[in-house]
Design a protein around this motif. Structure first.
Motif, PDB file in Angstrom:
ATOM      1  N   UNK A   8       0.831  -1.205   0.000  1.00  0.00           N
ATOM      2  CA  UNK A   8       0.000   0.000   0.000  1.00  0.00           C
ATOM      3  C   UNK A   8       0.860   1.247   0.000  1.00  0.00           C
ATOM      4  N   UNK A   9       1.992   1.179   0.654  1.00  0.00           N
ATOM      5  CA  UNK A   9       2.840   2.370   0.796  1.00  0.00           C
ATOM      6  C   UNK A   9       3.301   2.900  -0.554  1.00  0.00           C
ATOM      7  N   UNK A  10       3.542   2.021  -1.491  1.00  0.00           N
ATOM      8  CA  UNK A  10       4.072   2.456  -2.792  1.00  0.00           C
ATOM      9  C   UNK A  10       3.122   3.404  -3.508  1.00  0.00           C
ATOM     10  N   UNK A  11       1.812   3.294  -3.239  1.00  0.00           N
ATOM     11  CA  UNK A  11       0.831   4.129  -3.934  1.00  0.00           C
ATOM     12  C   UNK A  11       0.647   5.503  -3.301  1.00  0.00           C
ATOM     13  N   UNK A  12       1.298   5.752  -2.181  1.00  0.00           N
ATOM     14  CA  UNK A  12       0.974   6.962  -1.424  1.00  0.00           C
ATOM     15  C   UNK A  12       1.892   8.126  -1.789  1.00  0.00           C
ATOM     16  N   UNK A  13       1.630   9.258  -1.131  1.00  0.00           N
ATOM     17  CA  UNK A  13       2.203  10.528  -1.548  1.00  0.00           C
ATOM     18  C   UNK A  13       3.698  10.649  -1.248  1.00  0.00           C
ATOM     19  N   UNK A  14       4.125  10.068  -0.109  1.00  0.00           N
ATOM     20  CA  UNK A  14       5.500  10.287   0.367  1.00  0.00           C
ATOM     21  C   UNK A  14       6.389   9.083   0.084  1.00  0.00           C
ATOM     22  N   UNK A  15       7.697   9.304   0.004  1.00  0.00           N
ATOM     23  CA  UNK A  15       8.588   8.145  -0.038  1.00  0.00           C
ATOM     24  C   UNK A  15       8.380   7.311   1.227  1.00  0.00           C
ATOM     25  N   UNK A  16       8.114   6.007   1.114  1.00  0.00           N
ATOM     26  CA  UNK A  16       7.892   5.219   2.332  1.00  0.00           C
ATOM     27  C   UNK A  16       9.162   5.137   3.176  1.00  0.00           C
ATOM     28  N   UNK A  17       8.976   5.050   4.480  1.00  0.00           N
ATOM     29  CA  UNK A  17      10.094   4.782   5.385  1.00  0.00           C
ATOM     30  C   UNK A  17       9.883   3.376   5.929  1.00  0.00           C
ATOM     31  N   UNK A  18      10.840   2.492   5.678  1.00  0.00           N
ATOM     32  CA  UNK A  18      10.679   1.069   5.955  1.00  0.00           C
ATOM     33  C   UNK A  18      11.079   0.725   7.388  1.00  0.00           C
ATOM     34  N   UNK A  19      10.308  -0.181   7.993  1.00  0.00           N
ATOM     35  CA  UNK A  19      10.578  -0.634   9.362  1.00  0.00           C
ATOM     36  C   UNK A  19      11.450  -1.890   9.297  1.00  0.00           C
ATOM     37  N   UNK A  20      12.662  -1.782   9.818  1.00  0.00           N
ATOM     38  CA  UNK A  20      13.588  -2.925   9.799  1.00  0.00           C
ATOM     39  C   UNK A  20      13.390  -3.830  11.011  1.00  0.00           C
ATOM     40  N   UNK A  21      13.045  -3.242  12.143  1.00  0.00           N
ATOM     41  CA  UNK A  21      12.882  -4.056  13.347  1.00  0.00           C
ATOM     42  C   UNK A  21      12.743  -3.168  14.560  1.00  0.00           C
ATOM     43  N   UNK A  22      12.815  -3.777  15.719  1.00  0.00           N
ATOM     44  CA  UNK A  22      12.698  -2.994  16.946  1.00  0.00           C
ATOM     45  C   UNK A  22      12.446  -3.875  18.145  1.00  0.00           C
ATOM     46  N   UNK A  23      11.969  -3.235  19.191  1.00  0.00           N
ATOM     47  CA  UNK A  23      11.580  -3.966  20.394  1.00  0.00           C
ATOM     48  C   UNK A  23      10.356  -3.269  20.955  1.00  0.00           C
ATOM     49  N   UNK A  24       9.551  -4.013  21.713  1.00  0.00           N
ATOM     50  CA  UNK A  24       8.260  -3.495  22.156  1.00  0.00           C
ATOM     51  C   UNK A  24       8.109  -3.706  23.655  1.00  0.00           C
ATOM     52  N   UNK A  25       8.390  -2.662  24.409  1.00  0.00           N
ATOM     53  CA  UNK A  25       8.260  -2.723  25.866  1.00  0.00           C
ATOM     54  C   UNK A  25       9.012  -3.936  26.423  1.00  0.00           C
TER      55      UNK A  25
END
Lengths: 409, 156
Positions: free
Chosen positions: A230-247
């Motif tokens: 979906x991101x490819x169709x949108x207005x801005x250059x997408x910023x990709x999520x590589x990973x992370x941690x959650x609490x």
């Protein structure tokens, strides 16, 4: 690499002004922030189908925001938690979309953090009226410590003791972020701050001075997560999520009395997983946001996530290392200390803007990605912005982070 | 001496996990939770053992002696109860006779009876029990009770 690395993107960011007195409801501010993030992405109300938020003080419910904006949601919830929830809700969004529960998630935090209910519970304008010490609070309120500054100060004091550091290291952090705020038209505090200005400011809870503390702020901020397709169709250059941690939690998270050694905070437990999932290393990061509830929380997180060794951050931050055009540009918006306290969401938004190469600075062509790199003229964009991170802090015992890459990296 | 704390401006609400602890303070006892299975001790009184997960618990009465591990000097009051007390020091105390699951000494906090000028990391302290004006609640505080050779003080 993580199973979902590069499959999800942040596609829209937005916020209200950072204010000392909004004279608005958190609901109205939340609607503005979510709408701006949708407009930024080029998304209509029909294309957003989930809203999440979090709160521990002033807030508004996601159902009201959805109703007000005419968004019919397939998922909505409000987490009861504070700092570091921003990055965790991003992980929730990825899981929800991957599982087919919804397609596009707006994440917001809205609060009158200064004129509404303030952190530590005090009413507008001063001290707390007679207060109920129940639950956890039985074991901190009558014991003399209530606000975050009072809670974190003993950890900071022990750090200074253990590593022979001085509060000039705190001043280096505050002054670097203030310099960035000078390049950010949105920021609340933009006047330059020297090391001496910091050292002369009044004590709040030793070893913290006034200029070690973030700015209580009335603000709402939001961003939008969706799938790569979906991101490819949108207005801005997408910023990709590589990973992370959650609490991620440290072990033995009894933070009111039996506090951890400062160098065994949550990030130390998350570090290996985070960089392994992301496939990059701390030295690859071009733009960094660190949850700066206090200057000292920046010091601890630089160590916890491996940007320098334990006990070295007080030295590491010297000489402007965290400033733009230096080795590790950090909190380029000015952060909670100088842009305003937005409970972590605005810190993510700044990394997203930098990775798009569209920092909203004084350059006439910023919206098209044209920057002068002239700091005297107010340009805030870093020249090379391929990889970014946002490190979220929720006391020494819990933390989250988000590792991002630009569409061109 | 720090100023008076106005405890009437804090309503302490004990619950089923903590009521016995507050009862102990009325008899001038500083209790910590102790696991009947493995002997682990901790504070505040969470309802399960972090070392072995047992919920078969008892109370251990600490001698109330320890060493200052760290501290904060509060100069700006937030709670109404502490407006007349500033500046005051909250000490983070390592108890001599209690250990956490990882083997280190159990830490407890509390408002020092001593002024900032006297407080330093490394000094020995002992608990004192302070009336609050409400006979149902006695608050533990900490008082320096000796000297030490290796101390550290924040001097900025």
């Amino acid at each position: 690499m993580g199973a979902l690395t590069d499959k999800y993107c942040i596609v829209g960011v937005g916020e209200t002004r950072f204010m000392k007195a909004s004279n608005r409801t958190p609901l109205s501010m939340a609607c503005e922030a979510v709408k701006k993030a949708m407009d930024d992405a080029g998304l209509t109300a029909r294309e957003v189908d989930a809203i999440t938020s979090f709160q521990i003080a002033d807030s508004t419910d996601v159902a009201n925001v959805a109703q007000a904006l005419g968004i019919r949601i397939n998922y909505g919830s409000v987490a009861y938690s504070g700092g570091s929830t921003t990055e965790a809700l991003t992980a929730h969004a990825i899981g929800l979309i991957e599982g087919g529960y919804c397609n596009t998630v707006a994440i917001f935090r809205s609060m009158n953090g200064r004129t509404g209910r303030r952190m530590g519970g005090q009413a507008p304008g001063g001290v707390v009226p007679p207060s109920r010490a129940e639950g956890d609070a039985q074991f901190y309120m009558p014991w003399g410590f209530t606000t975050p500054a009072q809670h974190f100060a003993p950890s900071a004091m022990r750090y200074l003791h253990d590593f022979g550091a001085s509060t000039k290291s705190f001043a280096e952090v505050a002054s670097a972020f203030r310099y960035h705020a000078g390049l950010n038209p949105k920021a609340l505090m933009r006047a330059p701050m020297t090391i001496e200005d910091h050292q002369r400011s009044r004590w709040v809870a030793k070893p913290f001075r006034l200029l070690d503390c973030c700015l209580e702020t009335d603000v709402a901020s939001a961003f939008i997560v969706t799938s790569r397709e979906r991101a490819y169709d949108l207005r801005q250059p997408p910023v990709f999520i590589l990973g992370g941690s959650a609490r991620t939690y440290a072990d033995n998270p009894a933070w009111n009395h039996s506090r951890l050694r400062p160098y065994l905070q949550a990030g130390n437990f998350a570090r290996q997983r985070v960089w392994g999932m992301s496939g990059i290393r701390p030295e690859d990061i071009d733009v960094l946001s660190i949850y700066d509830a206090f200057t000292y929380t920046v010091i601890l997180q630089l160590e916890a996530y491996g940007f320098c060794a334990i006990g070295e951050a007080a030295e590491f931050v010297k000489g402007g290392r965290l400033r733009i055009d230096h080795e590790l540009p950090t909190n380029l918006s000015g952060g909670h200390l100088s842009e305003g306290y937005a409970h972590g969401v605005a810190l993510v938004n700044e990394v997203v803007r930098q990775l798009r190469h569209r920092a909203d600075d004084s350059c006439p062509g910023w919206a098209e990605g044209r920057h002068t790199y002239d700091r005297q003229a107010g340009c805030r964009q870093v020249r090379r912005a391929r990889f970014g991170a946002s490190l979220g802090w929720g006391t020494e015992t819990r933390g989250s982070c988000l590792i991002l890459r630009s569409a061109s990296a | 001496m720090p100023g008076e704390i106005d405890y009437s401006k804090i309503n302490i609400i004990p619950d089923q996990d903590t009521a016995e602890w507050w009862e102990g303070t009325k008899r001038h006892k500083f209790l910590v939770r102790q696991c009947k299975q493995c002997g682990h001790k901790w504070f505040p009184p969470f309802p399960a053992c972090a070392k072995c997960t047992s919920m078969d618990l008892t109370w251990y009465e600490t001698a109330g002696k320890g060493v200052i591990h760290s501290y904060v000097v509060v100069t700006q009051p937030i709670l109404a109860a502490f407006v007349t007390a500033v500046p005051y020091v909250v000490g983070l105390i390592e108890l001599d006779d209690c250990h956490e699951a990882d083997g280190r000494l159990t830490r407890v906090a509390g408002v020092m009876k001593d002024d900032e000028a006297e407080v330093a990391i490394g000094l020995p302290v002992e608990v004192v029990f302070e009336p609050t004006g409400d006979p149902n609640f006695i608050m533990p505080r900490w008082k320096i009770c000796g000297t030490a050779s290796n101390t550290w003080k924040f001097t900025e």
